[in-house]
Each structure stands twice: as C-alpha cells, then as structure tokens.
Design an enzyme around this catalytic site. Structure first.
Site, short mmCIF file in Angstrom:
data_model
loop_
_atom_site.label_atom_id
_atom_site.label_comp_id
_atom_site.label_asym_id
_atom_site.label_seq_id
_atom_site.Cartn_x
_atom_site.Cartn_y
_atom_site.Cartn_z
N ASP A 240 128.45 6.50 73.98
CA ASP A 240 129.85 6.89 73.99
C ASP A 240 130.55 6.42 75.27
O ASP A 240 130.01 6.59 76.37
CB ASP A 240 129.92 8.42 73.89
CG ASP A 240 131.33 8.93 73.77
OD1 ASP A 240 132.00 8.57 72.80
OD2 ASP A 240 131.77 9.70 74.65
N GLU A 300 129.99 1.79 72.37
CA GLU A 300 131.41 2.00 72.09
C GLU A 300 132.18 1.16 73.09
O GLU A 300 132.56 1.62 74.16
CB GLU A 300 131.81 3.47 72.21
CG GLU A 300 133.18 3.69 71.60
CD GLU A 300 133.97 4.86 72.16
OE1 GLU A 300 135.04 5.14 71.61
OE2 GLU A 300 133.54 5.46 73.15
#
Ligand code: GLC
Ligand code: CA
Length: 577
Positions: A240, A300
């Site tokens: 993330d 990401e």
C-alpha cells in the site's frame, strides 16, 4: 491513491445493429480450470494468472451482520475457480478501527473479528490452494492505526522506546505545525498530541500516523510481519502507498503550485514527502524477504510517468508487479490513447501490469460507459486488459458490469473523505458496494442489512442470472480467462501493434514461434473495413478462426485480409502459422 474524474460523457449515440451473437462464449472446460497455467518458469506464475481484488467487507457475508468476511470469501472459491482467476488479493482484513476501512491497521498479525479468525484464514488459504488459487494480502507499510500498540507506546512519552517509530516534531513558535505539508485526505499533515505537546506526521487520515522508515527497528518489524504471513502460505503482498514511505528529515516546506485540490486547498509540489529515492531501498528489502518464500510483490504505484513506474521494478530486485494506473486512467474508450499507453510500457522493456478498476476509483462501467452501449464497452475493456501481454489485476464485480453506486446524501456517506469533501468529493463508497450474487434482496450478499446499499440494477446484473445468459459480460470474462490460460500465444506471445495509428480500431497480434492470435477491438461506433490487417507481420494466412467474439460465433472462419467490424465489436482470431 488518486481518485479519478467521474463519468466520461458519451458523444456517440447509436443502437447496435441487431445482435449477431449466434454462438456465444462458453466457459472453460474442466481440464483448463484444473490446470495451473503452464509457464516457462513456474515461480513466475504471477505473469500469467489473473489477480482478483476482493474488498472483504463487500464480497460475501457468512454471518448476516451486513459485512463480508473470510468465510464468505471461502464460500465463493468455486465461483472464483470457475471464473478462472489464479490469485485473490484481499484488501486489509487485520484488526482495525476501520476509519479507513482496514487501511488503518491496529495489529498486523491477527484477523479482525468482523472478518473472522486466524483459523478461518488458514482454512481459506488451504481451500484456495485446492483450487489453484493463491492468496495475496495487503501490507500497509507507510502507516499504522493510531490505535496500534506501537503508536500508543510511541505517544506515551518523549522517552518511549517506540518514540522514534513515528515522526514526532515540535511545532513552530505561535502554535504552528512543523511545516506546510498537507495530508491527502483533506487535513494538514501534522496533528498536535497533547500528551507530549509535539506533532506527529500523517500522510493520510490523522488516525493513520506515518511510520518512521529511517528507524531500522521499524523496517525489521514490517519485514517480520511479511515473513509471518509468508509462513502461513500467503503468496505475496500488495504494498500500500509505497511512494509515501519517506520524508525529508529536515522537513522543508513544499512549494505551493497553481490550482486547488478537491478540498479547496492550494496544491503543493510534494517533493519533500513523496517519491523519495530511499523508497527503493525499502522495496529491495521487502523483495529480499519475499524471495526467501518465492512470493510476489504488487505495488500500489500511482504515477503518470513511465520512467518512475520503471524504477519500481529496480533491477529485477524490487516490485515484480508495479501496477500501471496510467493505463486505467485513459478514462475513455479510445484506441489511440490505449495504443499509446501500451507502447509506453512495451518500450520500457518491463513486464506490464494492467489495472482498470479498484476500490479507490470509479468503476469502469461508469468511467468508460456511454449510457447506451455499456455492455459492449465493458466487453471491449475486458478483451483489452485480458489479452495484452502482461499481468491483469481485476476488481470484484467488474466481471458482471457492476456500476458505481454513489451516495446521494451526505449523511449516507461512509468514507470520511466523502463527508469532508462533499459534494465535490463523494468518497469511495460507490465503487465498494456489495458483490451482486443473486436476483434477491441485497443481491444475496447478506441476510442482514448490508453496510453499503445494493443498487436496483443488481436484480438483473448478478452472478446467477449472468451465468445463464450466454451473451453476458460474466460469460465473456470466463471465456477470456480460459483463453488466456490455454492459448500459448496469449500466455507467452509477444505484442505486435497493428494498423498504425487507426483512430477507431485497436489491433494487435500476440505471437510465439508456433502460434498467433489477432485481437481486434473496434472502440468506435463506426463500421471500419480492414484490409490486410496482418501486413508487415510476415504471416501469410488468409483465414483465421474465431476464438472469442462479441458479435460472431466461436470457431467461425474469418477472411483476415478483409474484415468488416461492427460498432464496438470485439474479435479475437487464431491465425495459423
Ligand atoms: C491506498 C489504499 C486506499 C487507502 C490509502 C491509505 O491508496 O488503496 O484505499 O485509503 O492507501 O492507506
Ligand atoms: Ca459478516
């Protein structure tokens, strides 16, 4: 996370010339499903398997509390196997106060009780494995929840052994924060904590304090977390928000640039708190730990710069799969735009990772649909990202043509940015609504009250009904996924762009020494006549055989030197070699 512009306004008005779906797509035969994709290197399974993103709150609810859970996911593994995906990426399912719906983790080594138990998790991994489906988890590396014991200890006093696990600073005289940095989610990036009178830094919500990656103890703690899950059989992580891992320790102000953001704040050039080169050192370490277990890292990696995207691969020693969002952000069905984006990654010499939708952006149905031909457009996009050379990451519900279902009243909004930024920013609830399983109350997602409402369209757009409709988006996805696994040219072939800069048709060949597949996507409502589409490829074939199509029968013969495409037609043809 960058949220994206709303609906693409359609220019073309058209009614499709009566559907010629004579013999519709069939799902994969049993043998194909039972076999993992054969690849040159079995360790590189992630090159050929499709990764399916599951937002666990919204996939399937096993205990009727209105929130999806791990047992719910387990109950749908047969569905996923029939669909033909090779891995599921589950967004954070760890204990969390759920301020950012799991992206605020308060314990990295447990499962949130609302999603189940560690035993449920182990069972899910084992059951998935039986079906050749791998499990990828979401590692929130940049920040924890403010309720994590690390942060609780850190904030307890300036001399806490965990003080330096987060980023604490004195304010400026006059009660001002240490600098002008802004949090992405609408507030300043600093919050004053009364316990010690210092500020802590948070790139996202104030409830998500940033970890201090310059502290080796932090680095070790996160690497240990990753190993803990690898030992449990996890096949990899989606990392993330990696670009926010480091900040300039001198904390210089960011320059203010032209324009305002969605919250009305002057924009900043985030040079001092984003994309710092040290990010790549951290990624190399995460990758080393992954390599100990043969695991894969999905990044990401939001960027609109191909050179930056390329850096995330390192020298093959960072992220194997940095997600290419430039491709998903084309936001209109445009052959030239997609051609350009594909060329960028192909020329960069990296393994492409194509993404169309996720839990942070408006569903593709609304972004690309024109309001009249949405089904045809959804099939065109599916054909595109599932037949290109590269890994495809798909979002749950895309295979049904699920629509975005934005809240219409501020009081209904669940995602805090939607409350803060209303009405311009409605938040991300719309793309996170429950998976649509049956034509029943709440689409069969739950027997209780779902945490987000199910749109009326779910009565016709759901797994049960679409499974029976041979011409459905779902069956088209199944067909494409089966082809990707079984056809050598789609699995291993290179990408050869065709038709130069044709404004309407995106055409390419996937080709190995022994096999070739021609993909024709008419992204317009015109009726193009294509002559000699294979010119310059050295392929002599005059006739091809339909592998999958939206407006022709499978196995039909196609004269490849003269093809007339219908509006928005998808045609995938095997070319003899
Ligand atoms: C990523 C996630 C997003 C989350 C943010 C903060 O962008 O995809 O949902 O809000 O990180 O963790
Ligand atoms: Ca539940």
């Amino acid at each position: 996370m960058t949220r994206n512009v709303r609906a693409y306004a359609a220019a073309a008005v058209l009614t499709l010339l009566g559907s010629a779906d004579a013999r519709p797509a069939q799902a994969a035969p049993q043998e194909v499903l039972d076999q993992p994709s054969a690849t040159a290197d079995p360790h590189e399974w992630w090159k050929h398997e499709v990764i399916y993103e599951i937002y666990p709150r919204s996939f399937a609810d096993s205990n009727d509390d209105g929130i999806g859970d791990l047992n719910g996911i387990a109950s749908k593994l047969d569905y996923l196997r029939e669909l033909g995906v090779g891995a599921i990426w589950i967004t954070p399912c760890f204990p969390s106060p759920q301020v950012d719906f799991g992206y605020d983790v308060s314990d990295y080594e447990q499962i949130d009780p609302m999603y189940g138990t560690l035993e449920d998790f182990d069972r899910l991994v084992a059951e998935a494995k039986k079906r050749n489906i791998r499990v990828i988890l979401d590692l929130v590396v940049n920040h924890t929840s403010d309720q994590h014991r690390w942060f609780q200890e850190s904030k307890s006093s300036k001399s806490s052994p965990k003080r330096n696990w987060y980023i604490w600073r004195d304010g400026k005289p006059g009660g001002q924060p240490p600098n002008n940095w802004l949090a992405l989610f609408g507030s300043p990036a600093w919050k004053l904590d009364p316990t010690t009178g210092q500020y802590y830094y948070h790139f996202f919500y104030p409830e998500q304090p940033d970890l201090n990656w310059r502290n080796p103890e932090v680095e070790k703690a996160i690497l240990d977390v990753s190993r803990y899950w690898y030992k449990k059989g996890v096949a990899g992580f989606r990392l993330d928000a990696v670009d926010t891992l480091y900040e300039d320790p001198k904390l210089p102000d960011n320059a203010v640039i032209k324009g305002t953001d969605k919250f009305g704040r002057p924009k900043q050039d985030e040079v001092h708190n984003r994309r710092l080169p040290e990010v790549h050192d951290a990624l190399k370490k995460l990758r080393k730990a992954a390599d100990e277990y043969g695991a894969v890292l999905v990044g990401e990696t939001w960027t609109n710069d191909i050179a930056e995207l390329k850096r995330y691969y390192g020298n093959g020693d960072e992220v194997q799969l940095p997600m290419n969002f430039m491709f998903g952000m084309v936001n209109k069905l445009s052959a030239p735009e997609f051609r350009k984006q594909i060329k960028l990654v192909e020329d960069a010499g990296v393994w492409p990772v194509y993404v169309i939708s996720n839990h942070d952006i408006v569903r593709s149905w609304n972004r690309y649909g024109d309001g009249l031909n949405n089904d045809a457009i959804a099939k065109s996009l599916a054909a595109l990202y599932l037949t290109l050379r590269g890994t495809a990451v798909m979002y749950y519900g895309e295979e049904l043509g699920m629509e975005n279902n934005d809240p219409t009243r501020r009081e209904d909004v669940k995602d805090p940015i939607g409350q803060l930024g209303w009405p311009e920013e409605k938040g991300r609830d719309g793309e996170r609504t429950p998976m649509q399983w049956y034509p029943r109350t709440h689409a069969g997602f739950t027997g209780g009250t779902p945490w987000l409402p199910v749109p009326a369209s779910a009565m016709t757009r759901n797994v049960a009904l679409e499974s029976y409709d041979p011409a459905s988006i779902l069956n088209f996805y199944k067909r494409l996924l089966a082809l990707r696994r079984s056809h050598p040219a789609l699995r291993e072939g290179d990408y050869v762009p065709l038709l130069g800069d044709d404004p309407n048709v995106l055409a390419y060949l996937r080709r190995t020494n022994d096999a070739a597949v021609l993909v024709l996507l008419n992204m317009s409502t015109s009726i193009p006549n294509l002559r000699d589409v294979l010119a310059g490829t050295g392929l002599q074939a005059k006739l091809g055989r339909v592998l999958a199509a939206t407006m022709r029968s499978e196995n039909a013969t196609v004269p490849v030197d003269a093809i007339t495409l219908r509006p928005l037609e998808v045609l995938i043809v095997e070319i003899p070699r």
